[in-house]
Design a protein around this motif. Structure first.
Motif, PDB file in Angstrom:
ATOM      1  N   VAL A  36     -19.903 220.872  58.039  1.00  0.00           N
ATOM      2  CA  VAL A  36     -19.788 221.740  56.867  1.00  0.00           C
ATOM      3  C   VAL A  36     -18.355 221.732  56.323  1.00  0.00           C
ATOM      4  O   VAL A  36     -17.902 222.710  55.734  1.00  0.00           O
ATOM      5  CB  VAL A  36     -20.257 223.185  57.182  1.00  0.00           C
ATOM      6  CG1 VAL A  36     -21.747 223.216  57.450  1.00  0.00           C
ATOM      7  CG2 VAL A  36     -19.497 223.769  58.368  1.00  0.00           C
ATOM      8  N   ILE A  37     -17.655 220.622  56.529  1.00  0.00           N
ATOM      9  CA  ILE A  37     -16.238 220.538  56.132  1.00  0.00           C
ATOM     10  C   ILE A  37     -16.053 220.748  54.638  1.00  0.00           C
ATOM     11  O   ILE A  37     -15.073 221.371  54.208  1.00  0.00           O
ATOM     12  CB  ILE A  37     -15.599 219.203  56.596  1.00  0.00           C
ATOM     13  CG1 ILE A  37     -14.069 219.265  56.491  1.00  0.00           C
ATOM     14  CG2 ILE A  37     -16.125 218.027  55.819  1.00  0.00           C
ATOM     15  CD1 ILE A  37     -13.400 219.970  57.584  1.00  0.00           C
ATOM     16  N   ASN A  38     -16.988 220.268  53.826  1.00  0.00           N
ATOM     17  CA  ASN A  38     -16.842 220.417  52.373  1.00  0.00           C
ATOM     18  C   ASN A  38     -16.935 221.871  51.930  1.00  0.00           C
ATOM     19  O   ASN A  38     -16.239 222.286  51.006  1.00  0.00           O
ATOM     20  CB  ASN A  38     -17.894 219.577  51.646  1.00  0.00           C
ATOM     21  CG  ASN A  38     -17.645 218.091  51.808  1.00  0.00           C
ATOM     22  OD1 ASN A  38     -16.511 217.667  51.953  1.00  0.00           O
ATOM     23  ND2 ASN A  38     -18.705 217.318  51.804  1.00  0.00           N
ATOM     24  N   GLN A  39     -17.784 222.646  52.581  1.00  0.00           N
ATOM     25  CA  GLN A  39     -17.938 224.051  52.211  1.00  0.00           C
ATOM     26  C   GLN A  39     -16.903 224.953  52.885  1.00  0.00           C
ATOM     27  O   GLN A  39     -16.396 225.887  52.276  1.00  0.00           O
ATOM     28  CB  GLN A  39     -19.339 224.578  52.585  1.00  0.00           C
ATOM     29  CG  GLN A  39     -20.469 223.906  51.871  1.00  0.00           C
ATOM     30  CD  GLN A  39     -21.096 222.787  52.714  1.00  0.00           C
ATOM     31  OE1 GLN A  39     -20.443 222.159  53.536  1.00  0.00           O
ATOM     32  NE2 GLN A  39     -22.361 222.530  52.473  1.00  0.00           N
ATOM     33  N   PHE A  40     -16.614 224.689  54.160  1.00  0.00           N
ATOM     34  CA  PHE A  40     -15.828 225.640  54.948  1.00  0.00           C
ATOM     35  C   PHE A  40     -14.553 225.071  55.557  1.00  0.00           C
ATOM     36  O   PHE A  40     -13.893 225.754  56.343  1.00  0.00           O
ATOM     37  CB  PHE A  40     -16.705 226.233  56.061  1.00  0.00           C
ATOM     38  CG  PHE A  40     -17.889 226.979  55.542  1.00  0.00           C
ATOM     39  CD1 PHE A  40     -17.738 228.199  54.915  1.00  0.00           C
ATOM     40  CD2 PHE A  40     -19.161 226.444  55.654  1.00  0.00           C
ATOM     41  CE1 PHE A  40     -18.831 228.896  54.422  1.00  0.00           C
ATOM     42  CE2 PHE A  40     -20.266 227.128  55.163  1.00  0.00           C
ATOM     43  CZ  PHE A  40     -20.098 228.352  54.542  1.00  0.00           C
ATOM     44  N   GLY A  41     -14.182 223.850  55.209  1.00  0.00           N
ATOM     45  CA  GLY A  41     -12.978 223.230  55.762  1.00  0.00           C
ATOM     46  C   GLY A  41     -11.725 224.074  55.621  1.00  0.00           C
ATOM     47  O   GLY A  41     -11.006 224.300  56.611  1.00  0.00           O
ATOM     48  N   ALA A  69     -19.808 226.856  63.676  1.00  0.00           N
ATOM     49  CA  ALA A  69     -19.371 228.075  64.368  1.00  0.00           C
ATOM     50  C   ALA A  69     -18.862 229.121  63.381  1.00  0.00           C
ATOM     51  O   ALA A  69     -18.284 228.783  62.347  1.00  0.00           O
ATOM     52  CB  ALA A  69     -18.267 227.733  65.367  1.00  0.00           C
ATOM     53  N   LEU A  70     -19.049 230.374  63.727  1.00  0.00           N
ATOM     54  CA  LEU A  70     -18.479 231.476  62.960  1.00  0.00           C
ATOM     55  C   LEU A  70     -16.981 231.555  63.219  1.00  0.00           C
ATOM     56  O   LEU A  70     -16.476 231.028  64.215  1.00  0.00           O
ATOM     57  CB  LEU A  70     -19.137 232.795  63.366  1.00  0.00           C
ATOM     58  CG  LEU A  70     -20.636 232.920  63.094  1.00  0.00           C
ATOM     59  CD1 LEU A  70     -21.163 234.217  63.693  1.00  0.00           C
ATOM     60  CD2 LEU A  70     -20.912 232.848  61.609  1.00  0.00           C
ATOM     61  N   ASP A  71     -16.267 232.249  62.338  1.00  0.00           N
ATOM     62  CA  ASP A  71     -14.817 232.402  62.486  1.00  0.00           C
ATOM     63  C   ASP A  71     -14.432 232.978  63.843  1.00  0.00           C
ATOM     64  O   ASP A  71     -13.481 232.516  64.476  1.00  0.00           O
ATOM     65  CB  ASP A  71     -14.249 233.301  61.385  1.00  0.00           C
ATOM     66  CG  ASP A  71     -14.256 232.650  60.018  1.00  0.00           C
ATOM     67  OD1 ASP A  71     -14.654 231.469  59.919  1.00  0.00           O
ATOM     68  OD2 ASP A  71     -13.852 233.324  59.054  1.00  0.00           O
TER      69      ASP A  71
END
Length: 99
Positions: A36-41, A69-71
């Motif tokens: 999910v690097i594009n959304q959450f990187g 993973a969550l923050d």
């Protein structure tokens, strides 16, 4: 706190993250692999850098393999890996000094 030796925390299971820390001399060298690097990187990077700052880590090689993973999970994995790199296993300030 400095990263004294290689250490790992986390798994490659879904909704988790694996964090590997190694000693370094040129500041923080961060590598992130994520589905999910594009959304959450940017958010993953911010959580990792903030956690390292709160721990007082100024140099080291950090490699993250994220599986959604969550923050809070990423933060816990980074903390754990850094503590393990210092052989610090007793009286850890979970949820106290590290917020």
């Amino acid at each position: 706190m400095e990263i004294k030796k290689s250490a790992i925390a986390g798994t490659l299971e879904s909704s988790d993250a694996q964090v590997v820390v190694d000693p370094g001399e040129n500041g923080i060298e961060l590598t992130i692999q994520s589905s999910v690097i594009n959304q959450f990187g940017p958010q993953i990077k911010a959580v990792v850098l903030e956690t390292l700052q709160r721990l007082g880590v100024t140099s080291g090689k950090i490699a993250i393999v994220d599986r959604g993973a969550l923050d809070c999970t990423i933060k816990a994995r980074v903390e754990c890996a850094v503590y393990r790199s210092n052989d610090q296993v007793d009286n850890l300030p979970w949820g106290g000094a590290i917020q």
